[in-house]
Write a protein that holds these residues in place. Structure first.
Motif, PDB file in Angstrom:
ATOM      1  N   GLU A 132       0.770  -1.237   0.035  1.00 40.51           N
ATOM      2  CA  GLU A 132      -0.178  -0.044  -0.055  1.00 40.51           C
ATOM      3  C   GLU A 132       0.868   1.381   0.097  1.00 40.51           C
ATOM      4  O   GLU A 132       2.048   1.141   0.162  1.00 40.51           O
ATOM      5  CB  GLU A 132      -1.017   0.073   1.092  1.00 40.51           C
ATOM      6  N   ARG A 133       0.332   2.438  -0.224  1.00 42.63           N
ATOM      7  CA  ARG A 133       0.652   3.651  -0.049  1.00 42.63           C
ATOM      8  C   ARG A 133       1.890   3.943  -1.122  1.00 42.63           C
ATOM      9  O   ARG A 133       2.755   4.567  -0.864  1.00 42.63           O
ATOM     10  CB  ARG A 133       1.257   4.079   1.324  1.00 42.63           C
ATOM     11  N   THR A 134       2.103   3.211  -2.134  1.00 43.49           N
ATOM     12  CA  THR A 134       3.202   3.435  -3.253  1.00 43.49           C
ATOM     13  C   THR A 134       2.785   3.404  -4.430  1.00 43.49           C
ATOM     14  O   THR A 134       1.772   2.496  -4.934  1.00 43.49           O
ATOM     15  CB  THR A 134       4.555   2.481  -2.729  1.00 43.49           C
ATOM     16  N   GLU A 135       3.638   3.982  -5.444  1.00 45.22           N
ATOM     17  CA  GLU A 135       3.274   3.775  -6.784  1.00 45.22           C
ATOM     18  C   GLU A 135       4.614   3.409  -7.530  1.00 45.22           C
ATOM     19  O   GLU A 135       4.619   3.496  -8.818  1.00 45.22           O
ATOM     20  CB  GLU A 135       2.535   5.100  -7.573  1.00 45.22           C
ATOM     21  N   ASP A 136       5.748   3.009  -6.689  1.00 42.87           N
ATOM     22  CA  ASP A 136       6.821   2.615  -7.440  1.00 42.87           C
ATOM     23  C   ASP A 136       7.764   1.906  -6.484  1.00 42.87           C
ATOM     24  O   ASP A 136       8.722   2.274  -5.842  1.00 42.87           O
ATOM     25  CB  ASP A 136       7.678   4.204  -7.635  1.00 42.87           C
ATOM     26  N   VAL A 137       7.600   0.544  -6.641  1.00 48.38           N
ATOM     27  CA  VAL A 137       8.230  -0.408  -6.038  1.00 48.38           C
ATOM     28  C   VAL A 137       9.317  -0.939  -6.802  1.00 48.38           C
ATOM     29  O   VAL A 137       9.146  -1.525  -7.817  1.00 48.38           O
ATOM     30  CB  VAL A 137       6.992  -1.648  -5.593  1.00 48.38           C
ATOM     31  N   HIS A 138      10.448  -1.059  -6.161  1.00 50.23           N
ATOM     32  CA  HIS A 138      11.735  -1.356  -7.134  1.00 50.23           C
ATOM     33  C   HIS A 138      12.388  -2.818  -6.585  1.00 50.23           C
ATOM     34  O   HIS A 138      12.173  -3.067  -5.272  1.00 50.23           O
ATOM     35  CB  HIS A 138      12.747  -0.439  -7.085  1.00 50.23           C
ATOM     36  N   HIS A 139      12.758  -3.532  -7.354  1.00 46.60           N
ATOM     37  CA  HIS A 139      13.429  -4.999  -7.005  1.00 46.60           C
ATOM     38  C   HIS A 139      14.814  -4.514  -6.941  1.00 46.60           C
ATOM     39  O   HIS A 139      15.430  -3.629  -7.556  1.00 46.60           O
ATOM     40  CB  HIS A 139      13.262  -5.825  -8.236  1.00 46.60           C
ATOM     41  N   GLU A 140      15.779  -5.169  -5.776  1.00 45.28           N
ATOM     42  CA  GLU A 140      17.179  -5.199  -5.476  1.00 45.28           C
ATOM     43  C   GLU A 140      17.547  -6.824  -5.277  1.00 45.28           C
ATOM     44  O   GLU A 140      17.144  -7.109  -4.288  1.00 45.28           O
ATOM     45  CB  GLU A 140      17.335  -4.208  -4.703  1.00 45.28           C
ATOM     46  N   VAL A 141      18.082  -7.272  -6.237  1.00 49.81           N
ATOM     47  CA  VAL A 141      18.648  -8.600  -6.059  1.00 49.81           C
ATOM     48  C   VAL A 141      20.165  -8.555  -5.127  1.00 49.81           C
ATOM     49  O   VAL A 141      20.834  -7.760  -5.370  1.00 49.81           O
ATOM     50  CB  VAL A 141      18.905  -9.351  -7.126  1.00 49.81           C
ATOM     51  N   GLU A 142      19.964  -9.578  -4.221  1.00 50.32           N
ATOM     52  CA  GLU A 142      21.334  -9.503  -3.382  1.00 50.32           C
ATOM     53  C   GLU A 142      21.526 -10.965  -2.844  1.00 50.32           C
ATOM     54  O   GLU A 142      20.625 -11.729  -2.723  1.00 50.32           O
ATOM     55  CB  GLU A 142      20.961  -8.444  -1.826  1.00 50.32           C
ATOM     56  N   LEU A 143      22.884 -10.971  -2.449  1.00 51.01           N
ATOM     57  CA  LEU A 143      23.245 -12.314  -1.681  1.00 51.01           C
ATOM     58  C   LEU A 143      23.150 -11.999  -0.278  1.00 51.01           C
ATOM     59  O   LEU A 143      23.276 -10.950   0.218  1.00 51.01           O
ATOM     60  CB  LEU A 143      24.928 -12.338  -1.978  1.00 51.01           C
ATOM     61  N   VAL A 144      22.702 -13.098   0.237  1.00 54.17           N
ATOM     62  CA  VAL A 144      22.253 -13.310   1.719  1.00 54.17           C
ATOM     63  C   VAL A 144      23.262 -13.837   2.300  1.00 54.17           C
ATOM     64  O   VAL A 144      23.728 -14.870   1.951  1.00 54.17           O
ATOM     65  CB  VAL A 144      20.778 -13.539   1.992  1.00 54.17           C
ATOM     66  N   VAL A 145      23.793 -13.201   3.693  1.00 57.01           N
ATOM     67  CA  VAL A 145      24.531 -14.133   4.449  1.00 57.01           C
ATOM     68  C   VAL A 145      24.006 -14.394   5.766  1.00 57.01           C
ATOM     69  O   VAL A 145      23.453 -13.571   6.479  1.00 57.01           O
ATOM     70  CB  VAL A 145      25.900 -13.249   4.599  1.00 57.01           C
ATOM     71  N   ALA A 146      23.940 -15.832   6.195  1.00 59.63           N
ATOM     72  CA  ALA A 146      23.340 -15.979   7.470  1.00 59.63           C
ATOM     73  C   ALA A 146      24.564 -16.258   8.248  1.00 59.63           C
ATOM     74  O   ALA A 146      25.311 -17.204   8.338  1.00 59.63           O
ATOM     75  CB  ALA A 146      22.542 -17.358   7.336  1.00 59.63           C
ATOM     76  N   LEU A 147      24.471 -15.853   9.602  1.00 57.20           N
ATOM     77  CA  LEU A 147      25.355 -16.052  10.512  1.00 57.20           C
ATOM     78  C   LEU A 147      25.014 -17.257  11.470  1.00 57.20           C
ATOM     79  O   LEU A 147      24.000 -17.234  12.115  1.00 57.20           O
ATOM     80  CB  LEU A 147      25.613 -14.698  11.461  1.00 57.20           C
ATOM     81  N   SER A 148      25.899 -17.987  11.929  1.00 59.83           N
ATOM     82  CA  SER A 148      25.803 -19.120  12.916  1.00 59.83           C
ATOM     83  C   SER A 148      26.373 -18.631  14.226  1.00 59.83           C
ATOM     84  O   SER A 148      25.894 -19.446  15.328  1.00 59.83           O
ATOM     85  CB  SER A 148      26.626 -20.457  12.517  1.00 59.83           C
ATOM     86  N   LYS A 149      27.129 -17.681  14.294  1.00 59.99           N
ATOM     87  CA  LYS A 149      27.396 -17.088  15.707  1.00 59.99           C
ATOM     88  C   LYS A 149      27.655 -15.530  15.893  1.00 59.99           C
ATOM     89  O   LYS A 149      28.110 -15.113  14.511  1.00 59.99           O
ATOM     90  CB  LYS A 149      28.633 -17.918  16.253  1.00 59.99           C
ATOM     91  N   GLY A 150      27.794 -14.912  16.991  1.00 60.74           N
ATOM     92  CA  GLY A 150      27.907 -13.579  16.707  1.00 60.74           C
ATOM     93  C   GLY A 150      29.265 -13.171  17.487  1.00 60.74           C
ATOM     94  O   GLY A 150      30.185 -14.129  17.475  1.00 60.74           O
ATOM     95  N   GLY A 151      29.122 -12.013  17.990  1.00 63.53           N
ATOM     96  CA  GLY A 151      30.088 -11.323  18.751  1.00 63.53           C
ATOM     97  C   GLY A 151      30.413 -10.052  18.463  1.00 63.53           C
ATOM     98  O   GLY A 151      29.814  -9.343  17.608  1.00 63.53           O
ATOM     99  N   SER A 152      31.177  -9.391  19.168  1.00 65.27           N
ATOM    100  CA  SER A 152      31.588  -7.999  19.016  1.00 65.27           C
ATOM    101  C   SER A 152      33.256  -7.769  18.649  1.00 65.27           C
ATOM    102  O   SER A 152      33.976  -8.581  18.936  1.00 65.27           O
ATOM    103  CB  SER A 152      31.462  -7.175  20.475  1.00 65.27           C
ATOM    104  N   ASN A 153      33.429  -6.612  17.760  1.00 68.71           N
ATOM    105  CA  ASN A 153      34.735  -6.418  17.468  1.00 68.71           C
ATOM    106  C   ASN A 153      35.510  -7.784  16.878  1.00 68.71           C
ATOM    107  O   ASN A 153      36.503  -8.189  17.123  1.00 68.71           O
ATOM    108  CB  ASN A 153      35.580  -6.080  18.675  1.00 68.71           C
ATOM    109  N   ILE A 154      34.895  -8.269  15.807  1.00 71.97           N
ATOM    110  CA  ILE A 154      35.303  -9.448  15.138  1.00 71.97           C
ATOM    111  C   ILE A 154      36.281  -9.006  14.284  1.00 71.97           C
ATOM    112  O   ILE A 154      36.036  -8.077  13.504  1.00 71.97           O
ATOM    113  CB  ILE A 154      34.064 -10.238  14.365  1.00 71.97           C
ATOM    114  N   ALA A 155      37.489  -9.859  13.922  1.00 70.41           N
ATOM    115  CA  ALA A 155      38.526  -9.321  13.241  1.00 70.41           C
ATOM    116  C   ALA A 155      38.199  -9.856  11.889  1.00 70.41           C
ATOM    117  O   ALA A 155      37.374 -10.947  11.700  1.00 70.41           O
ATOM    118  CB  ALA A 155      39.637  -9.909  13.705  1.00 70.41           C
TER     119      ALA A 155
END
Length: 235
Positions: free
Chosen positions: A78-101
């Motif tokens: 709704e509320r739009t007259e201009d919807v665009h497609h953007e194809v992307e590679l998706v990355v899924a993380l198995s673990k996290g953390g902060s300040n990862i090298a």
């Protein structure tokens, strides 16, 4: 983590179901935590959006986990007259953390997939002009159609390969993963300096040039080398 997250919950309303993505060749599913999107990560797309193609510091925005779908349809919003497609590679993380090298970042990846960052471009443009956040243009229902994830143990860590999108059999977007301005390990490391990344977080890595509008009835076919194509119908 707050102590109250460890307690047995007595919800006052029923919680929403856990958002998930299917796994290629498996009955198992991947639980989605957060959805990070990186902006203008291909030089040609930066140019077509009116920005400098040089490698500027990366910036990120969010979709919600509930925005991600895998049923092969995209309901025109709704509320739009201009919807665009953007194809992307998706990355899924198995673990996290902060300040990862950077050199450790790929150890945090569970797998990869194909996704579409559907965008209410007119609403995004209005938000930009007023200096407001983009969420109304980016983070809306079913705005992240995705295909099944493939484990990194099977596909490796893609650094090159064709990425493209067709609409009704006509090529719209085309590029190569080697054109990413910020590479996958760099994205993960940079995000981890701002956020405590978690298992289940996914990253949409940016789109090549050629973004454009779709209308009801269109069929989008998204491709990244090494993955089964993702087909999404606009309904």
């Amino acid at each position: 983590m707050p102590d109250n997250l460890h307690k047995t919950a007595d919800y006052v309303i029923a919680p929403q179901p856990q958002a998930t993505l299917p796994i290629s060749g498996s009955d198992k599913v991947f639980p989605i935590n957060r959805v990070f999107c990186i902006g203008r990560n291909y030089a040609a797309h930066a140019v077509e959006m009116g920005h400098d193609p040089d490698r500027e510091p990366p910036f990120f925005f969010f979709k919600t986990a509930s925005n991600i779908t895998s049923d092969g349809t995209f309901p025109y919003p709704e509320r739009t007259e201009d919807v665009h497609h953007e194809v992307e590679l998706v990355v899924a993380l198995s673990k996290g953390g902060s300040n990862i090298a950077v050199e450790d970042a790929l150890d945090h990846v569970w797998g990869y997939g194909i996704g579409l960052d559907m965008t209410r471009r007119d609403l995004q443009g209005e938000a930009k002009k007023m200096g407001r956040p983009w969420e109304v243009g980016k983070s809306f229902e079913a705005s992240g159609p995705c295909g099944p994830l493939v484990p990194a143990s099977e596909i490796g860590h893609p650094t090159s390969g064709s990425i493209w999108l067709d609409v009704n059999g006509q090529r719209r977007q085309t590029g190569d993963l080697n054109q990413l301005l910020w590479k996958i390990p760099e994205m993960i490391a940079e995000l981890s300096h701002y956020f405590d990344l978690k298992a289940g977080d996914i990253i949409m890595t940016g789109t090549p040039s050629g973004v454009g509008a779709v209308v009801k009835g269109d069929v989008m076919t998204a491709h990244v080398d090494g993955f089964k194509p993702l087909t999404v119908r606009v309904v």
